[in-house]
Design an enzyme around this catalytic site. Structure first.
Site, mmCIF file in Angstrom:
data_model
loop_
_atom_site.group_PDB
_atom_site.id
_atom_site.type_symbol
_atom_site.label_atom_id
_atom_site.label_comp_id
_atom_site.label_asym_id
_atom_site.label_seq_id
_atom_site.Cartn_x
_atom_site.Cartn_y
_atom_site.Cartn_z
ATOM 1 N N TYR A 4 0.810 -1.224 0.000
ATOM 2 C CA TYR A 4 0.000 0.000 0.000
ATOM 3 C C TYR A 4 0.842 1.273 0.000
ATOM 4 O O TYR A 4 0.303 2.365 -0.159
ATOM 5 C CB TYR A 4 -0.914 0.035 1.226
ATOM 6 N N LYS A 20 3.973 -14.279 5.651
ATOM 7 C CA LYS A 20 4.244 -15.319 4.655
ATOM 8 C C LYS A 20 5.766 -15.428 4.530
ATOM 9 O O LYS A 20 6.342 -15.323 3.431
ATOM 10 C CB LYS A 20 3.549 -14.938 3.335
ATOM 11 N N ASP A 24 -1.647 -18.346 4.643
ATOM 12 C CA ASP A 24 -2.495 -19.398 4.052
ATOM 13 C C ASP A 24 -3.027 -20.314 5.157
ATOM 14 O O ASP A 24 -4.210 -20.655 5.194
ATOM 15 C CB ASP A 24 -1.755 -20.178 2.947
ATOM 16 N N ASP A 28 -5.976 -6.838 5.320
ATOM 17 C CA ASP A 28 -7.133 -6.511 4.483
ATOM 18 C C ASP A 28 -7.905 -7.788 4.155
ATOM 19 O O ASP A 28 -9.128 -7.848 4.299
ATOM 20 C CB ASP A 28 -6.651 -5.831 3.200
#
Ligand code: IPM
Ligand code: MN
Length: 368
Positions: free
Chosen positions: A141, A193, A225, A249
């Protein structure tokens, strides 16, 4: 002293859900004897169109930043309109507020108030009560991006995920503190991640280092995940979560569905002790605009979070109890748009707040 807020209803259903949040605020002011001064801003798609349209019109005028300096908080409805390129207004307004005011925490509670609202088989209200602390100023972002040979077969597009030690550390410390304040399982889960995005190692290291200041909190690091899997399989295993901007998000939309839908999920864009912005997580839903069909509970919950931020925790608790009670007793049985009129839900919450505060419920005036 009066609490000063800026209200930016924005696009689509934004203004109508905001009205219901303000209705609940006015009720609380009356019951609890405090004052609120508000500025209402017209910014959003229509204002931009009326002042010249995409590229030329006003998105946010420069003057807004000096107005904001005088405020305690901002209450925002929703931003987004199909007449504009995706992201133009979102980044021009929501993004601008988040970045310029350095609202580095995006706080998103995920809580189930009635078993019937949860799409998971066999899960009840005791199984879903988590708090997501989403980093709000960095990651993909941050806007470090570009195109090369745009529009050609050789086009290259990049967008960088950036993390600064300062940015990661402050949001992680905030999350540990929140976890302590909640007094639930004293468990903080880091969601990243780090196995594929090797830069996420900065999150792992910072998480472990800051964690030393909070020996009471169990540290639990997982990949995003796996997080989505556990949220569906064992939502009860979560207490507080801290995560990157993008993953925050995504997992909070999943979280919203687990609590019954976007009709209830609210978020606070926070810089602790400074002017901060509170909004429903949902978008502007243009197809429901002006139809009195949108569910305003997310905006009302956002108002609750705003009250907490401006030093009115008792009133914030009343809002939560009112919303929770209406859902638990099925007086609001569905979060779907159109299930019940928007203003009717606002009235129900306002009345419930009165009852909880010990005032008499007001019967709606009979129609003449
Ligand atoms: C949110 C929204 C925004 C985001 C969009 C509108 C840019 O989805 O607040 O969750 O991605 O942060
Ligand atoms: Mn989102």
């Amino acid at each position: 002293m009066a609490i000063k807020i800026g209200v930016l209803g924005g696009d689509g259903i934004g203004p109508e859900v905001c009205q219901q949040g303000l209705k609940v605020l006015d009720t609380l002011c009356e019951l609890r004897g405090f004052d609120v001064e508000r500025i209402e801003w017209p910014y959003g798609a229509d204002h931009c169109m009326a002042t010249g349209g995409p590229g030329k019109g006003v998105v946010l005028p420069d003057s807004i930043w000096s107005e904001i300096k005088e405020l305690d908080a901002i209450f925002l409805g929703a931003i987004g309109d199909p007449r504009f390129e995706a992201g133009f207004l979102e980044f021009g307004i929501v993004g601008s507020l988040r970045f310029k005011l350095d609202l580095y925490v995006n706080l998103r509670p995920i809580k189930l108030y009635s078993e019937d609202l949860c799409p998971l088989k066999g899960k009840g209200v005791k199984d879903l009560d988590m708090l997501v602390v989403r980093e709000n100023t960095e990651d993909a972002y941050a806007g470090i991006m570009g195109f090369l040979k745009k529009g050609t077969p050789d086009e290259v597009a990049i967008q960088e995920m950036i993390y600064t030690r300062k940015g990661v550390e402050r949001v992680i410390r905030y999350a540990y503190n929140k976890c302590m304040e909640r007094k639930k399982a004293f468990k903080l889960s880091l969601v990243d991640k780090a196995n594929a995005i090797r830069a996420h190692d900065i999150w792992r290291r910072t998480f472990a280092e800051v964690g030393k200041e909070f020996p009471k909190v169990t540290q639990d690091a997982m990949y995003v995940d796996a997080c989505t899997m556990w949220m569906v399989k064992n939502p009860e295993s979560f207490d507080t979560v801290v995560t990157t901007n993008l993953f925050g998000d995504i997992i909070t939309d999943l979280g919203a569905m687990l609590q019954g839908g976007l009709g209830i999920a609210a978020g606070g864009n926070i810089n602790p002790g400074k002017v901060s912005m509170f909004e429903p997580i949902h978008g502007s839903a243009p197809k429901y605009k002006g139809q009195n069909k949108a569910n305003p509970l997310a905006a009302i919950n956002a108002m609750g979070m705003l009250l907490e931020h401006v030093g009115r925790p008792d009133e914030a608790a009343l809002v939560e109890q009112a919303v929770g009670g209406l859902l638990a007793t099925k007086r609001v049985a569905s979060l779907q748009a159109g299930a019940m009129p928007c203003d009717k839900i606002g009235d129900l919450v306002a009345n419930e707040v009165r009852v909880l505060a010990g005032d008499k419920p007001r019967k709606p005036k009979p129609r003449k």
